[in-house]
Design a protein around this motif. Structure first.
Motif, PDB file in Angstrom:
ATOM      1  N   LEU A 645       0.831  -1.209   0.000  1.00 62.97           N
ATOM      2  CA  LEU A 645       0.000   0.000   0.000  1.00 62.97           C
ATOM      3  C   LEU A 645       0.860   1.251   0.000  1.00 62.97           C
ATOM      4  O   LEU A 645       1.899   1.310   0.663  1.00 62.97           O
ATOM      5  N   ASP A 648      -0.635   7.418   0.342  1.00 61.89           N
ATOM      6  CA  ASP A 648      -1.855   8.089  -0.127  1.00 61.89           C
ATOM      7  C   ASP A 648      -3.051   7.154  -0.098  1.00 61.89           C
ATOM      8  O   ASP A 648      -4.158   7.558   0.269  1.00 61.89           O
ATOM      9  N   GLU A 649      -2.841   5.905  -0.505  1.00 61.79           N
ATOM     10  CA  GLU A 649      -3.944   4.936  -0.477  1.00 61.79           C
ATOM     11  C   GLU A 649      -4.459   4.722   0.936  1.00 61.79           C
ATOM     12  O   GLU A 649      -5.667   4.677   1.178  1.00 61.79           O
ATOM     13  N   ASP A 652      -6.344   7.914   2.161  1.00 61.41           N
ATOM     14  CA  ASP A 652      -7.659   7.993   1.518  1.00 61.41           C
ATOM     15  C   ASP A 652      -8.614   6.962   2.102  1.00 61.41           C
ATOM     16  O   ASP A 652      -9.800   7.237   2.320  1.00 61.41           O
ATOM     17  N   TYR A 653      -8.111   5.771   2.347  1.00 60.80           N
ATOM     18  CA  TYR A 653      -8.946   4.667   2.830  1.00 60.80           C
ATOM     19  C   TYR A 653      -9.531   4.987   4.208  1.00 60.80           C
ATOM     20  O   TYR A 653     -10.719   4.780   4.471  1.00 60.80           O
ATOM     21  N   ILE A 664      -9.577  -0.939  -3.624  1.00 63.49           N
ATOM     22  CA  ILE A 664      -8.207  -0.780  -4.134  1.00 63.49           C
ATOM     23  C   ILE A 664      -8.020  -1.916  -5.124  1.00 63.49           C
ATOM     24  O   ILE A 664      -7.612  -3.028  -4.772  1.00 63.49           O
TER      25      ILE A 664
END
Length: 921
Positions: A645, A648-649, A652-653, A664
């Motif tokens: 991961l 940023d992911e 955001d999550y 994702i």
């Protein structure tokens, strides 16, 4: 183009004229019917219905005979007619919606796009019209009616007035036309298919006075009354604006002629007593009493009819002492907020088709201000801090724990104070109990009770088991009596018997010693084990001796050592003690509105950077989420997966966790849909077609854990059919006072009843492969100031024994996959940023292994604080981008701390998603 608009305006004008003409004809027809004798009127009404049915059939046949083009024109005309006809109601609704939009834009102006997404329900993708969805909904509605049948409580039945012998009744009051099926806010279900009271009576074979009914219809029109079936947010705003009053109008319409006609029809009269309950606003003291108008109505009816039945349609404990002031009020039925089929259940009970078997989940007193918690309930603010506060100075003495202890040995004082004890309820039949066996050991308390129906009707009974622990003056605070367990019989025919086994661990009689051992303690002495009809009506009592003090130093399931986790929440308060009631009794007159310096410091301090190692991010290890199915949470394979991961992911999550989790795709992570609410699936801003259930207070009143399981199971089946993976329910906060705005949405004043009901519901839902979120964790027991920051001051014993206990029972017995943290600031730490609560107690001490979501997001609730303290998702539909930026800013100051925080949060969520039906083979 101009010709088009002129033509459209002409068509609209023509439709308006037609609507007006049809309304005038309808009014004229109603007046004609009102003038007819009863038998002729009924025949005329049936004839009108038949004509309408034939007209609809002819319209359908005509539609089929038309060309496709003409059919479209005809459909447009019908749609325009319906729209214009319902305009007054829609305008009233839209005025409230406008107020909502203004309110939201004022608070969240810069986040306008998120607000639009919320209002348009962009995230809600449930499919509710498939064959599977329809079948699941039909099943859920059957369960809902069963719960309503068993949740009704018979509080009074003098001279065996009920069930009705004469199946004719006069119904008085506008509240009868606006039954409150549920509360407002996220706890409001889909009541679009609700059965009204009069249809419920008819369905049960009871006739009602149609002349009286017609008169009330006219009164309603004159008063502008009527329900609009609002969404959760509309109901909340209406509550805040004071627009959902349940008061009756002045009774000048009840003329001598009207009373004379009603008396000629029947000597039976029914009055519905309602009160409003909604999320975001608490009940005022006067809303729990009879208003002047309601009193006048009750008095007028009671003076003129020999057989009066009161129906209590309220989610809060009303003051009902007036029922004993009028001899003609012979029966009282509590229906709470019974869901859309509550009217059918009520009709069945009145007619004798159902024998009431509910028991009240709260203590009903003559004066709600007699509860010590009421002394510190409401709006309390600091002069030197922007937040509000609430002092739980009553300690453990909530509900019956206070009344049974304070009035111990003073029966007259008790009877003068308590109208209906906790667990009270009557039946149309009689039961005889025989305790057959008792086994008391150091590990287990067990009794077997033979319950025999000695009456002449089939019915169900509830056997309640309590204990009284020895109290040492000046020692650990203890209630004079506490509930240990309970059981409900099956339906017993006249003469039939059933043996009920009641058991609980001896350890459960221990009290938390916050001042000495910081553990649970069984003091030596005599413990009384009490088989009871309710908390005050004891059928049999047995002594159990404990010779030596026993200290339970660790949780028996996890082995985690106990210790005080909430000393900072104790504050500088004196807590109520049975050792000296007078000197320790709460009073808000002595409350300080100046926050101490240590409180001010806690809200101004800088976060210290962590010393953790920076995790890997963005690595390509070729692992998909499905590869982790069945892999233990701490298995190293999870590290290899999470390393993939990006930062940023993960940010955001975590920040975009409102009613969903994000997909994702590159890692095989599916999106999920998470939905409110406790009375059936709902969405705050938009109606959702789904099964609607009685509120949780009714489920508790059924005292039937199997029904609670079946409701959860039905919800789970619906979720699978709709494409929903998570359910924001059940709510299990405590009825600390009768004024709590969401009392309808929570089970009881008692933590054991709350916890066991919630656990059964959770298990039923999760056996279908969905995530149930127990909520609101924790100490979210009033609505006033909850969303603007409310500091809760309470001692460790009360927190553990009263407010956390339902959640602990749910974790141990129901094993929920989700938890929703509360708005409350416990001491100086918001619940969603309270590591003691979320990590030390929830995860380590109790063994919870799911994930935690916040409950909405308001200014004091910040994602950087949450992810480092055990709160995994932000239920943030208004300001997700703000929380993304806060996380990015916090990362610059503490890269390792924030990176590890969001990584752990994503780990918790993904591990949980793997337990859902999405990954069932």
């Amino acid at each position: 183009m101009w010709g088009y608009f002129k033509n459209k305006q002409a068509m609209k004008k023509e439709t308006v004229q037609k609507v007006r003409a049809d309304k005038a004809k309808l009014k004229e027809r109603k007046q004609e019917l009102a003038m007819l004798p009863e038998a002729e009127r009924k025949a005329a009404v049936e004839q009108d219905k038949q004509v309408q049915k034939e007209q609809k059939q002819q319209s359908k046949l005509r539609m089929k005979s038309l060309s496709r083009k003409d059919r479209r024109v005809m459909k447009k005309e019908a749609k325009r007619y319906k729209k214009i006809k319902s305009r007054p109601r829609r305008l009233a609704g839209w005025s409230v919606v406008a107020a909502i939009v203004i309110l939201l834009f004022v608070q969240f102006g810069p986040m306008a796009s998120s607000i639009i997404d919320a209002l348009t329900a962009k995230h809600i993708t449930a499919i509710t019209d498939s064959p599977e969805a329809l079948a699941a909904r039909e099943h859920g509605e059957k369960v809902a009616e069963e719960i309503a049948n068993e949740g009704i409580v018979l509080l009074k039945n003098e001279a065996n007035q009920l069930p009705l012998q004469d199946k004719k009744i006069n119904v008085f009051g506008l509240s009868a036309f606006e039954l409150r099926y549920g509360g407002g806010g996220s706890g409001a279900g889909d009541n679009s298919r609700a059965v009204n009271l009069f249809d419920g009576l008819t369905n049960a074979g009871i006739s009602y006075n149609t002349d009286l009914h017609q008169m009330y219809q006219t009164v309603r029109e004159e008063k502008g009354a009527g329900s609009s079936g609002s969404t959760g947010i509309v109901q909340v705003v209406k509550g805040l604006m004071g627009l959902n009053s349940s008061d009756e109008p002045t009774i000048d319409y009840l003329t001598d002629e009207a009373i004379k006609q009603a008396k000629a029809y029947s000597d039976n009269a029914l009055i519905v007593i309602s009160s409003e309950s909604t999320e975001a606003s608490d009940a005022k003291v006067e809303q729990l009493k009879l208003t002047d108008n309601k009193r006048a109505l009750v008095e007028k009816v009671a003076q003129n009819f020999a057989h009066v039945t009161l129906v209590i349609n309220a989610g809060n404990a009303l003051e009902l002492g007036f029922v004993n002031e009028y001899k003609s009020i012979q029966s009282v039925l509590w229906i709470g907020t019974p869901g859309p089929y509550g009217a059918n259940a009520l009709g069945n009970v009145l007619a004798g088709k159902t024998n009431p078997s509910g028991r009240i989940p709260d203590t009903y007193v003559y004066d709600n201000s007699s509860a010590p918690a009421s002394e510190n309930f409401g709006d309390y603010g600091y002069n030197n801090l922007k937040y509000s506060f609430m002092n739980y100075q009553e300690g453990i003495y909530v509900g019956y724990r206070f009344y049974e202890t304070f009035y111990q040995g003073n029966e007259k004082g008790y009877r003068d104070t308590v109208l209906y004890p906790y667990g009270y309820g009557l039946s149309y039949t009689d039961f005889e109990w025989t305790v057959q066996n008792q086994t008391f050991t150091k590990d287990k308390i067990e009794l077997q009770v033979n319950v025999k129906n000695v009456g002449n009707r089939a019915g169900k009974d509830v056997v309640q088991l309590y204990y009284s622990a020895p109290y040492v003056a000046g020692g650990i605070e203890k209630s004079a009596i506490e509930m240990a367990t309970y059981a409900k019989t099956s339906l017993l025919e006249a003469g039939q018997s059933e043996v009920i086994t009641l058991s609980f661990a001896t350890e459960e009689m221990a009290s938390y010693d916050m001042n000495g051992e910081q553990a649970y303690v069984l003091d030596p002495g005599t413990y009384q084990i009490k088989v009871a009809h309710n908390v005050h009506d004891i059928a049999a009592s047995y002594d159990f001796q404990i010779a030596e003090k026993k200290v339970y130093k660790a949780d028996k399931d996890t082995g985690t050592a106990y210790k005080n986790q909430f000393d900072l929440a104790k504050g500088e308060l004196t807590y109520l003690s049975r050792n000296n009631w007078e000197k320790t009794y709460p009073s808000d007159e002595k409350v300080s509105h100046e926050a101490p310096q240590y409180v001010l410091d806690s809200f101004s301090g800088e976060t210290v950077a962590s010393k953790q190692a920076m995790p890997k991010v963005g690595v390509d290890n070729g692992i998909k989420l499905k590869d982790l199915k069945g892999v233990a949470f701490n298995d190293p394979k999870w590290d290899a997966f999470l390393d993939q991961l990006t930062l940023d992911e993960m940010i955001d999550y975590v920040a975009n966790g409102a009613y969903r989790t994000m997909a994702i795709d590159r890692l095989g992570v599916p999106k999920t849909l998470l939905m409110d609410g406790p009375a059936g699936f709902s969405y705050f801003f938009k109606p959702v077609q789904a099964s609607s259930y009685p509120s949780e207070i009714i489920i508790a009143a059924s005292w039937n854990k199997d029904l609670a399981y079946r409701m959860g199971e039905a919800i789970g089946k619906e979720a699978r059919a709709y494409g929903i993976q998570g359910w924001y329910a059940p709510g299990m906060n405590i009825h600390r006072t009768a004024q709590g705005g969401r009392n309808f949405e929570f089970f009881s004043e008692d933590p054991m009843l709350s916890g066991t009901m919630a656990a059964a519901m959770i298990k039923g839902a999760q056996d279908q492969g969905i995530i149930a979120f127990m909520k609101h964790f924790a100490l979210n027991d009033q609505e006033t100031n909850a969303r603007t920051g409310n500091l809760i001051w309470a001692n460790e014993q009360a927190i553990r024994e009263i407010y956390l206990k339902p959640f602990e029972i749910s974790v141990k017995e129901g094993k929920p996959l989700g938890t929703m943290s509360s708005f409350s600031i416990i001491g100086t730490k918001w619940a969603g940023a309270n590591s003691n609560l979320l990590n030390d107690v929830l995860r380590k001490e109790w063994g919870f292994d799911g994930f935690v979501s916040s409950d909405a997001v308001f200014g004091f609730m910040k994602a950087p604080d949450a992810v480092v303290a055990g709160n995994d998702l932000m239920l943030d539909i208004m300001t997700p981008t703000k929380n993304e930026k806060l996380l990015e800013k916090a990362y610059k100051k503490d890269p390792a701390g924030i990176a590890n925080g969001v990584r752990t949060s994503v780990h918790h969520v993904l591990y949980t998603i793997l337990q859902t039906y999405l990954f069932k083979s």
